[in-house]
Design an enzyme around this catalytic site. Structure first.
Site, short mmCIF file in Angstrom:
data_model
loop_
_atom_site.label_atom_id
_atom_site.label_comp_id
_atom_site.label_asym_id
_atom_site.label_seq_id
_atom_site.Cartn_x
_atom_site.Cartn_y
_atom_site.Cartn_z
N HIS A 1 0.83 -1.21 0.00
CA HIS A 1 0.00 0.00 0.00
C HIS A 1 0.87 1.26 0.00
CE1 HIS A 1 -3.58 -2.40 1.09
NE2 HIS A 1 -4.26 -1.33 0.72
N LYS B 1 -10.45 -8.85 7.11
CA LYS B 1 -11.16 -9.26 8.32
C LYS B 1 -11.28 -8.06 9.24
CE LYS B 1 -7.30 -10.90 11.10
NZ LYS B 1 -6.70 -12.00 11.83
#
Length: 175
Positions: free
Chosen positions: A37, A102
């Site tokens: 990222h 999650k």
């Protein structure tokens, strides 16, 4: 009842999905972890293209473990998505329509998903070995020096997920 979804995602498909829907994904996703990222953000700031197609695609917050003989990879369990919340605007601007991870996301992520008509999907945490059986192919495609945190192109077939935040911003946590 589980809905069968073929990737890439379209707004028409996203419109048919609601928070709490169980879906089975088939098609290509791209793994993204923390380090990747950061590199994508740098590319974005420099106006350079991403090393994978983003339009209508899905990213999976995961890092595969090494493959066992005869398998495309080892384990492929989701990581905690909230660590990537600051990067969501960039991904959505680039055309990403879905994210798999999650855990809960912050309120702003829900607002952005509504604005961009995108979704957040949950995969079962702690079930990486189980989830790997739904991977048909996997190959690293960018930032190979990051090892398992490199970006992988992963072809899924029947991968089980749950719509946690739908394209209207509705969440399984807040209704």
């Amino acid at each position: 009842m589980e809905k069968l979804i073929k990737l890439p995602l379209t707004e028409e498909v996203i419109h048919q999905l609601g928070a709490g829907d169980r879906i089975s994904l088939s098609g290509v996703v791209y793994t993204l972890r923390d380090s990747a990222h950061k590199r994508l953000l740098q590319l974005h700031k420099e106006g350079k293209p991403f090393p994978f197609p983003t339009q209508n695609n899905v990213v999976y917050y995961a890092a595969p473990t090494p493959a066992k003989p005869g398998h495309p990879l080892g384990s492929l369990g989701p990581t905690t998505a909230s660590r990537m919340d600051t990067y969501v605007p960039m991904l959505l601007e680039k055309g990403i329509k879905g994210m798999i991870g999650k855990g809960k996301r912050n309120k702003k992520v829900g607002e952005l998903l509504k604005e961009y008509k995108a979704i957040y999907l949950l995969a079962a945490g702690g079930a990486g070995s189980y989830l790997a059986q739904f991977v048909k192919e996997a190959k690293p495609i960018a930032f190979l020096d990051l090892g398992p945190e490199a970006i992988y192109e992963v072809c899924l077939e029947g991968f089980p997920t749950l719509v946690a935040i739908d394209g209207e911003g509705k969440s399984i946590w807040s209704g």
